[in-house]
Design an enzyme around this catalytic site. Structure first.
Site, PDB file in Angstrom:
ATOM      1  N   ASP A  72       0.812  -1.212   0.000  1.00 53.86           N
ATOM      2  CA  ASP A  72       0.000   0.000   0.000  1.00 53.86           C
ATOM      3  C   ASP A  72       0.849   1.267   0.000  1.00 53.86           C
ATOM      4  OD1 ASP A  72      -2.288   1.628   0.254  1.00 53.86           O
ATOM      5  OD2 ASP A  72      -2.060   1.683   2.427  1.00 53.86           O
ATOM      6  N   GLU A  73       0.625   2.132  -0.945  1.00 54.78           N
ATOM      7  CA  GLU A  73       1.114   3.514  -0.963  1.00 54.78           C
ATOM      8  C   GLU A  73       2.592   3.710  -0.608  1.00 54.78           C
ATOM      9  OE1 GLU A  73      -2.200   6.702  -0.414  1.00 54.78           O
ATOM     10  OE2 GLU A  73      -1.988   5.610   1.448  1.00 54.78           O
TER      11      GLU A  73
END
Length: 451
Positions: A72-73
């Site tokens: 994630d991110e």
């Protein structure tokens, strides 16, 4: 290194010592919070972890069937929408000198060499490059399912590019239309919408409530309960956007429904166990209800059908309301008592075990005139009896349905009932009180303070 064994010291190294990139994660950590995907030692470390955990499951005779990669991110938040370059400032944003900012791994010599070799297109493709490599390890350890957040999968061609037979994606777009794109690429779509399923957001729009608000201003039990994961555009009729305004949603793309849903508590701002329990409970019950049960008011998805908040009336509001009232009363009369037994701290708890008032921010902030259940738990918890009417009976479980003023039957008098509740609490040692609407709460507190 100090022992003169550089190979052993570097065997599971996760950072490139040549990388001095100036980057800040979404959680405002520096570059050391990122694993470097270009290092062989990073892949060796991940393979070791997967193998050890798989072996534990095998030894316990509980085979490991799914591996969540994360992904994630991995980005520099200083390049995000909340910031702008000092040389080209934008109103309402934080100002940074973008000449001094870097993307993750931008100055890693190992990553630069990997991009130069052509094995990866550019730095932004590194998360998916690493996810593909990890999928081979997962498959080699006999785990048939891999899962990751969409950030770590978006640059792969499709689900077939991965080594595992099946790949699931945590879908977290705040919009609805792109969910079918992931389905079309062969992924099992696990809906993880921030607007409804992020438990690090506040329960209520109130400064005393902790939590982020970038995706939605609040997520309480009722909002989550009304979420329709198999028909995402439908949610335009049952909720509002971050600013409390109606919105419109439709999709012309095919969609067969979600593989599952996932609720998250991002915990970088959670400092204590009680804070964590407060953010999770009782919202998790609403998540479970929507995960395990499709309600009658959840409509079948139809491509091209448009839902306009505040205008269309396609959702059966009466069925949703009845379903919510039943759920809220079961939650308050039965499930919250179970949390009390194990010492869990749930949001909305209005009374302590010792009978001392404890108004939570969620209780103080209840302002929407919705139908809610008022649940009383008395000292006589051994005798349980549901009484779905407005009379007060000491020593029993009690259910009172409080409706909006415009719809309230004439024979229910709020002031009189407040008097009854106060008298009942004094006589029967009430231990828990669930939130009621703002006018009733004010009247209740006035009566309580007089004594």
């Amino acid at each position: 290194m100090r022992a003169g064994q550089p190979e052993q010291a570097s065997a599971y190294r996760l950072r490139d010592p040549t990388d001095d990139s100036n980057t800040t994660s979404v959680q405002f950590y520096d570059r050391t919070s990122y694993l470097n995907p270009c290092l062989d030692s990073s892949q060796r470390f991940v393979d070791k972890v997967i193998g050890e955990i798989e072996a534990m499951h095998r030894q316990a005779e509980q085979p490991l069937t799914r591996w969540h990669f994360g992904g994630d991110e991995a980005k520099n938040i200083r390049f995000g929408a909340g910031y702008s370059d000092r040389q080209h400032p934008k109103p309402g944003t934080g100002l940074r000198d973008w000449q001094q900012e870097d993307q993750p791994w931008a100055k890693s010599q190992v990553c630069q060499a990997l991009v130069k070799s052509g094995k990866v297109t550019d730095l932004t493709h590194l998360p998916s490059y690493f996810a593909l490599a990890v999928s081979k390890m997962v498959n080699r350890h006999g785990i048939g399912n891999m899962q990751a957040w969409q950030d770590g999968l978006k640059d792969a061609q499709d689900a077939r590019a991965f080594a595992t037979p099946r790949v699931a994606v945590n879908f977290w777009d705040t919009g609805f239309d792109s969910a079918s794109d992931w389905l079309h690429k062969g992924y099992d779509v696990v809906v993880a919408s921030p607007d409804y399923l992020y438990l690090d957001f506040p329960y209520e729009v109130n400064p005393l409530e902790r939590g982020y608000y970038w995706g939605t201003r609040f997520s309480d039990e009722r909002k989550i309960f009304a979420f329709a994961p198999d028909n995402l555009p439908q949610n335009a009729e049952t909720s509002t956007d971050r600013d409390g305004k109606h919105f419109t949603a439709k999709s012309d793309k095919p969609w067969r429904g979600a593989y599952g849903i996932s609720a998250q508590l991002w915990s970088e701002t959670v400092r204590t166990d009680p804070q964590m329990e407060y953010m999770i409970y009782p919202r998790l019950f609403a998540v479970a209800e929507r995960s395990w049960h499709r309600a009658s008011w959840e409509l079948d998805y139809q491509a091209g059908r448009e839902f306009i908040g505040g205008q269309t009336r396609l959702v059966d509001r009466h069925a949703l309301q009845q379903d919510w009232q039943r759920f809220a009363n079961l939650l308050g009369q039965r499930e919250l008592a179970k949390l009390d037994k194990v010492g869990q701290r749930a949001a909305g708890s209005g009374w302590t075990r010792r009978g001392a008032p404890r108004l939570t921010p969620a209780l103080r902030a209840k302002k929407r005139p919705t139908c809610v259940g008022l649940m009383f738990m008395t000292a006589a918890v051994g005798r349980k009896q549901r009484r779905p009417h407005a009379n007060i009976h000491g020593g029993f479980w009690q259910e009172v349905i409080v409706q909006p003023a415009a719809n309230r039957p004439q024979h229910i008098d709020a002031d009189h009932q407040a008097d009854q509740r106060v008298d009942h609490m004094r006589r029967h040692n009430i231990q828990r009180l669930q939130p009621f609407t703002a006018p009733e709460l004010n009247r209740f507190l006035q009566q309580l303070n007089r004594g």
